[in-house]
Design a protein around this motif. Structure first.
Motif, PDB file in Angstrom:
ATOM      1  N   HIS A 225       0.888  -1.009  -0.042  1.00 18.46           N
ATOM      2  CA  HIS A 225      -0.095  -0.067   0.012  1.00 18.46           C
ATOM      3  C   HIS A 225       0.811   1.097  -0.117  1.00 18.46           C
ATOM      4  O   HIS A 225       1.862   1.303   0.976  1.00 18.46           O
ATOM      5  CB  HIS A 225      -0.863  -0.032   1.217  1.00 18.46           C
ATOM      6  N   LEU A 226       0.842   2.264  -0.915  1.00 18.27           N
ATOM      7  CA  LEU A 226       1.329   3.338  -1.140  1.00 18.27           C
ATOM      8  C   LEU A 226       0.726   4.649  -0.751  1.00 18.27           C
ATOM      9  O   LEU A 226      -0.404   4.665  -1.248  1.00 18.27           O
ATOM     10  CB  LEU A 226       1.936   3.528  -2.441  1.00 18.27           C
ATOM     11  N   CYS A 227       1.090   5.556  -0.007  1.00 19.64           N
ATOM     12  CA  CYS A 227       0.513   6.466   0.442  1.00 19.64           C
ATOM     13  C   CYS A 227       1.383   7.690   0.062  1.00 19.64           C
ATOM     14  O   CYS A 227       2.580   7.948   0.593  1.00 19.64           O
ATOM     15  CB  CYS A 227       0.108   6.620   2.218  1.00 19.64           C
ATOM     16  N   ALA A 228       0.608   8.756  -0.571  1.00 24.61           N
ATOM     17  CA  ALA A 228       1.361   9.727  -1.322  1.00 24.61           C
ATOM     18  C   ALA A 228       1.398  11.159  -0.395  1.00 24.61           C
ATOM     19  O   ALA A 228       0.955  12.291  -0.686  1.00 24.61           O
ATOM     20  CB  ALA A 228       1.052  10.199  -2.723  1.00 24.61           C
ATOM     21  N   GLN A 229       1.597  10.993   0.919  1.00 21.42           N
ATOM     22  CA  GLN A 229       1.855  12.075   1.676  1.00 21.42           C
ATOM     23  C   GLN A 229       3.059  11.749   2.839  1.00 21.42           C
ATOM     24  O   GLN A 229       3.530  10.821   2.893  1.00 21.42           O
ATOM     25  CB  GLN A 229       0.424  12.139   2.874  1.00 21.42           C
ATOM     26  N   TRP A 230       3.251  12.782   3.775  1.00 23.04           N
ATOM     27  CA  TRP A 230       4.396  12.626   4.535  1.00 23.04           C
ATOM     28  C   TRP A 230       3.635  12.203   5.842  1.00 23.04           C
ATOM     29  O   TRP A 230       2.399  11.698   5.775  1.00 23.04           O
ATOM     30  CB  TRP A 230       5.431  13.611   4.855  1.00 23.04           C
ATOM     31  N   GLN A 231       4.380  12.312   7.033  1.00 22.40           N
ATOM     32  CA  GLN A 231       3.797  11.706   8.150  1.00 22.40           C
ATOM     33  C   GLN A 231       2.503  12.316   8.841  1.00 22.40           C
ATOM     34  O   GLN A 231       1.885  11.894   9.684  1.00 22.40           O
ATOM     35  CB  GLN A 231       4.868  11.545   9.438  1.00 22.40           C
ATOM     36  N   GLU A 232       2.167  13.685   8.196  1.00 24.15           N
ATOM     37  CA  GLU A 232       1.017  14.127   8.677  1.00 24.15           C
ATOM     38  C   GLU A 232      -0.318  13.173   8.505  1.00 24.15           C
ATOM     39  O   GLU A 232      -1.421  13.638   9.029  1.00 24.15           O
ATOM     40  CB  GLU A 232       0.588  15.519   7.933  1.00 24.15           C
ATOM     41  N   VAL A 233      -0.239  12.377   7.665  1.00 25.38           N
ATOM     42  CA  VAL A 233      -1.281  11.537   7.405  1.00 25.38           C
ATOM     43  C   VAL A 233      -1.356  10.492   8.363  1.00 25.38           C
ATOM     44  O   VAL A 233      -2.592   9.706   8.409  1.00 25.38           O
ATOM     45  CB  VAL A 233      -1.014  10.831   5.824  1.00 25.38           C
ATOM     46  N   LEU A 234      -0.467  10.227   9.320  1.00 24.62           N
ATOM     47  CA  LEU A 234      -0.554   9.050  10.361  1.00 24.62           C
ATOM     48  C   LEU A 234      -1.877   9.059  11.212  1.00 24.62           C
ATOM     49  O   LEU A 234      -2.392   8.086  11.446  1.00 24.62           O
ATOM     50  CB  LEU A 234       0.921   9.053  11.090  1.00 24.62           C
ATOM     51  N   PRO A 235      -2.340  10.242  11.767  1.00 30.01           N
ATOM     52  CA  PRO A 235      -3.618  10.215  12.398  1.00 30.01           C
ATOM     53  C   PRO A 235      -4.661   9.424  11.579  1.00 30.01           C
ATOM     54  O   PRO A 235      -5.367   8.897  12.411  1.00 30.01           O
ATOM     55  CB  PRO A 235      -3.990  11.579  12.625  1.00 30.01           C
ATOM     56  N   GLN A 236      -4.799   9.502  10.473  1.00 29.35           N
ATOM     57  CA  GLN A 236      -5.665   8.883   9.625  1.00 29.35           C
ATOM     58  C   GLN A 236      -5.662   7.179   9.785  1.00 29.35           C
ATOM     59  O   GLN A 236      -6.555   6.538   9.880  1.00 29.35           O
ATOM     60  CB  GLN A 236      -5.688   9.312   8.254  1.00 29.35           C
ATOM     61  N   PHE A 237      -4.446   6.554  10.267  1.00 29.19           N
ATOM     62  CA  PHE A 237      -4.406   5.210  10.334  1.00 29.19           C
ATOM     63  C   PHE A 237      -4.503   4.875  11.753  1.00 29.19           C
ATOM     64  O   PHE A 237      -4.628   3.536  11.885  1.00 29.19           O
ATOM     65  CB  PHE A 237      -3.019   4.775   9.928  1.00 29.19           C
TER      66      PHE A 237
END
Length: 342
Positions: A225-237
């Protein structure tokens, strides 16, 4: 996606096609069993199967039992205890034992809902009726209501030990599904290319976080799974106790995972960098309001000190350190549960 995801997913797909299907997870293993608790087999009504639960010899009996379970709907808990003398014939190196729970996948949609919790980081406990195989969710009050307190404590110990488990009770089979292990790798560098497949072999669902399309490509990370963002996306996970985070850049503004991850109960947080980089990191993070005890959760320089000299060896060192952190946490949790039960 790890092997068990694929196996259970195949079983669900077969069931939706109208085939009779049985699932057979290893619920406990001791000694030299080659397959850990949580390993899976899915079997259809024609004898076709995917997955494995031993070195090869136990599978034959599991297939026979699966046929009976599909025909009758009655689940079965198989127990194999093997002496050192007979170990090799059962695919064990030097003795051991395993338990395998074989159940009919009677309602794929219902079972998919049961697995929805673990796939989103939540444990699921269910009581499986011995006659019909029907599964009822177990909530916080159910152990007291069904007089299953002792059995439920065993399930809690299994959860702390990181295992899926099935326990025989007077009311039926008490079944526990633990959350999936998840690994989030920030930065799609060469180390990530080696670490991702190693982690998948160890049972992790792996996500690569990197917005740079030249690095995070399907060709370099096939099947991940590839996520095209930096670590600001982590709360979503919603990182939980079954989650690990590995940051592999050398850029502090990207590589400091603590601002997000240290607010989550992830069991492992690691950051790549030299010793001087690791020594500078606490000053930055202390200024963000984190305490010394919280900062001690960050593993940096990352990986066990095995003298790793190339990306593949560094990946092995990281995977080994992740495993050490996970098992140490499980042992500590077992001790806490043991003390509480006394």
């Amino acid at each position: 996606m790890d092997d068990n995801d694929e196996i259970v997913g195949s079983g669900l797909a077969w069931g939706k096609e109208g085939r009779g299907v049985a699932l057979a997870p290893v619920t406990a293993s001791w000694g030299s069993s080659p397959r850990l608790a949580g390993s899976q087999m899915a079997v259809d009504d024609s004898g076709h199967f995917i997955g494995k639960v031993s070195g090869g010899c136990v599978e034959g009996e599991v297939l026979e039992t699966a046929a009976q379970v599909i025909a009758t709907g009655r689940p079965a808990l198989l127990k194999f205890g093997v002496s050192d003398e007979k170990a090799l014939s059962f695919g064990l190196a030097c003795g051991g034992s395993i338990e395998i729970f074989v159940e009919k996948l009677s309602t794929p949609d219902s079972f998919e809902r049961v697995l929805n919790g673990p796939s989103h980081g939540h444990s699921t406990v269910a009581l499986v009726a011995p006659g019909s195989g029907e599964r009822a969710p177990v909530d916080a009050e159910a152990p007291r209501r069904f007089n299953l307190d002792d059995d439920f404590r065993s399930v809690q110990k299994a959860e702390a030990g990181g295992r899926n488990v099935a326990i025989e009770t007077k009311r039926g089979i008490l079944e526990f599904w633990r959350p999936l292990l998840r690994l989030f790798i920030v930065c799609a560098v060469h180390i990530a290319q080696s670490l991702a497949p190693v982690a998948r072999l160890a049972g992790y669902a792996v996500t690569i976080i990197d917005p740079r399309t030249a690095f995070a490509t399907p060709e370099r990370f096939a099947g991940f799974h590839l996520c095209a963002q930096w670590q600001e996306v982590l709360p979503q996970f919603a990182l939980d106790e079954s989650s690990a985070l590995v940051a592999l850049t050398h850029e502090p503004r990207i590589d400091d995972p603590a601002s997000v991850a240290l607010r989550c109960p992830a069991f492992y947080i690691g950051a790549l960098g030299s010793r001087s980089t690791a020594e500078k990191r606490p000053k930055r993070l202390l200024s963000q309001g984190f305490g010394e005890l919280t900062l001690s959760r960050v593993h940096g320089p990352i990986g066990l000190a095995i003298g790793a000299a190339n990306p593949a060896e560094i990946a092995i060192a990281i995977a080994a350190e992740m495993t050490s952190a996970l098992r140490r946490l499980e042992v500590e949790s077992q001790k806490v549960l043991g003390s509480a039960a006394e």
